[in-house]
Design an enzyme around this catalytic site. Sequence first.
Site, PDB file in Angstrom:
ATOM      1  N   GLY A 121      28.281  34.817  45.625  1.00 53.62           N
ATOM      2  CA  GLY A 121      29.674  34.917  45.213  1.00 53.62           C
ATOM      3  C   GLY A 121      30.250  33.560  44.852  1.00 53.62           C
ATOM      4  O   GLY A 121      29.898  32.543  45.449  1.00 53.62           O
ATOM      5  N   THR A 129      21.088  33.015  48.592  1.00 59.13           N
ATOM      6  CA  THR A 129      20.598  31.982  47.671  1.00 59.13           C
ATOM      7  C   THR A 129      19.797  30.911  48.411  1.00 59.13           C
ATOM      8  O   THR A 129      18.727  30.483  47.951  1.00 59.13           O
ATOM      9  CB  THR A 129      21.776  31.316  46.934  1.00 59.13           C
ATOM     10  OG1 THR A 129      22.505  32.321  46.229  1.00 59.13           O
ATOM     11  CG2 THR A 129      21.302  30.243  45.980  1.00 59.13           C
ATOM     12  N   ASP A 144      33.115  33.132  53.849  1.00 61.48           N
ATOM     13  CA  ASP A 144      32.997  33.692  55.196  1.00 61.48           C
ATOM     14  C   ASP A 144      32.589  32.632  56.211  1.00 61.48           C
ATOM     15  O   ASP A 144      32.660  32.872  57.415  1.00 61.48           O
ATOM     16  CB  ASP A 144      31.948  34.814  55.211  1.00 61.48           C
ATOM     17  CG  ASP A 144      32.339  36.000  54.355  1.00 61.48           C
ATOM     18  OD1 ASP A 144      33.536  36.118  54.021  1.00 61.48           O
ATOM     19  OD2 ASP A 144      31.464  36.802  54.014  1.00 61.48           O
ATOM     20  N   ARG A 166      57.224  49.166  58.310  1.00 64.43           N
ATOM     21  CA  ARG A 166      55.910  49.758  58.442  1.00 64.43           C
ATOM     22  C   ARG A 166      54.970  48.848  59.236  1.00 64.43           C
ATOM     23  O   ARG A 166      55.364  47.779  59.713  1.00 64.43           O
ATOM     24  CB  ARG A 166      55.311  50.048  57.064  1.00 64.43           C
ATOM     25  CG  ARG A 166      56.098  51.072  56.267  1.00 64.43           C
ATOM     26  CD  ARG A 166      55.444  51.312  54.919  1.00 64.43           C
ATOM     27  NE  ARG A 166      56.218  52.263  54.106  1.00 64.43           N
ATOM     28  CZ  ARG A 166      55.892  52.615  52.878  1.00 64.43           C
ATOM     29  NH1 ARG A 166      54.825  52.095  52.284  1.00 64.43           N
ATOM     30  NH2 ARG A 166      56.630  53.489  52.209  1.00 64.43           N
ATOM     31  N   GLY A 193      34.512  39.441  54.966  1.00 65.15           N
ATOM     32  CA  GLY A 193      33.828  38.999  56.177  1.00 65.15           C
ATOM     33  C   GLY A 193      32.969  40.126  56.713  1.00 65.15           C
ATOM     34  O   GLY A 193      33.356  40.816  57.646  1.00 65.15           O
ATOM     35  N   ARG A 194      31.799  40.320  56.098  1.00 62.17           N
ATOM     36  CA  ARG A 194      30.933  41.432  56.495  1.00 62.17           C
ATOM     37  C   ARG A 194      30.287  41.188  57.848  1.00 62.17           C
ATOM     38  O   ARG A 194      30.230  42.077  58.693  1.00 62.17           O
ATOM     39  CB  ARG A 194      29.841  41.643  55.442  1.00 62.17           C
ATOM     40  CG  ARG A 194      30.294  42.424  54.242  1.00 62.17           C
ATOM     41  CD  ARG A 194      29.151  42.629  53.274  1.00 62.17           C
ATOM     42  NE  ARG A 194      28.921  41.468  52.436  1.00 62.17           N
ATOM     43  CZ  ARG A 194      27.875  41.319  51.636  1.00 62.17           C
ATOM     44  NH1 ARG A 194      26.948  42.241  51.599  1.00 62.17           N
ATOM     45  NH2 ARG A 194      27.748  40.252  50.893  1.00 62.17           N
ATOM     46  N   ARG A 203      39.078  34.326  46.792  1.00 66.75           N
ATOM     47  CA  ARG A 203      38.200  33.326  46.177  1.00 66.75           C
ATOM     48  C   ARG A 203      38.655  32.965  44.771  1.00 66.75           C
ATOM     49  O   ARG A 203      37.931  32.321  44.023  1.00 66.75           O
ATOM     50  CB  ARG A 203      36.764  33.838  46.143  1.00 66.75           C
ATOM     51  CG  ARG A 203      36.561  35.124  45.367  1.00 66.75           C
ATOM     52  CD  ARG A 203      35.099  35.372  44.980  1.00 66.75           C
ATOM     53  NE  ARG A 203      34.134  35.115  46.017  1.00 66.75           N
ATOM     54  CZ  ARG A 203      33.302  36.015  46.535  1.00 66.75           C
ATOM     55  NH1 ARG A 203      33.360  37.278  46.138  1.00 66.75           N
ATOM     56  NH2 ARG A 203      32.426  35.679  47.440  1.00 66.75           N
TER      57      ARG A 203
END
Length: 367
Positions: A10, A116, A138, A173, A181-182, A287
């Site tokens: 990314g 990479t 991340d 609300r 952020g997996r 990003r």
Amino acid sequence: MRIGILTGGGDVPGLNPCIRSITLSAIDLGWEVIGFRRGWGGFLKIDPEDPASIAAYSYKLDRERVRGIDRMGGTILHTSRVDPRTAPEGDRTDHVLRVLDAMGVDAMITLGGDGTLRFSAHLAGLGYPIISIPKTMDNDVFGTDYCIGFSTAVTRSVEAINALRTTTESHERIAVIELFGRRSGETALLSGFLAQVDRTLISEVPVDLDRLVPLIVADKKSRPANYAVCVISEGASIVGEALPDKSDIAKSASQRLLAGVGHRLAKHLEARTGQGTVVQELAYLMRAGEPDALDRMVGFAFGGLAVQLIHSRRMGRMVTLNQGRYDHVPADTLLRSTRSVDVEGLYDPYHYRAKLMRVEGMPMFLY
């Protein structure tokens, strides 16, 4: 000396300052710099005997080519998420090495995230001269405290979170803001802390709705404006839900089968509280745009250090920032473990908030 540069994975702000720094540092040493387009994927398109393919996927970088690019986001070299070892036709490592040899590239500098740089470590293990530079918003590359792009992602996130307060407050609300952020919740944790949100949910700690919902309801009631803000990492899980296929979250948003965790959490909150929600995935906005001052500074420094390492013949290294100091480690360091939030030291999993139990002696980002 002829060196090559590529960017993979990314895009993040700070890549272009790093490319500029590498290019100018190398030119000052009298070296030639070749930029390879579209990451490792570009190599697979090059036929060393076809000048047209070489021209399509590589070009010489000089002072004019990199003039002013430090003010730009993204990467002028373009990018891809390709590991030549997993190409449809099989492992193409030999092809990459053949291209490098045919083009007379003496050393490579690769800018990328975990994927990479894993292939970069593979080439280093085969003895090819290579220097890796970690970048990911991340901040999850093991072996370094900092990756290019992290600061800008946090800055963008804080700005967006605070901007969304106006709509959330106007409609009274609960805002659910999902950040990238997996595997690591660092970006969400730091962004949530700096924006002083009510609750922050990270990838490392499953969300227990029985505990979270009363906290969010109390947060909303305690505020005269009658609203609450919750930040969640895209990789967070919710207790009681069937565990999603990990490969699903790795896909682009348009190809995923499941709704994002932010949308799923909002539905749970509405069902349990009867309160309305504002749901926002910040996603690529994190990003987007030019790098902030810190990512420019780190980009320049990482690029200069990479060239210095090549000049001193210290190859097979990954440049790093550790404890606030620029350094370097073996290129395969990232393969040894995974980087994630220090939950015990920095997070309260019962109240879903960042905690700062200790600050003295810690580096600037507290990681």
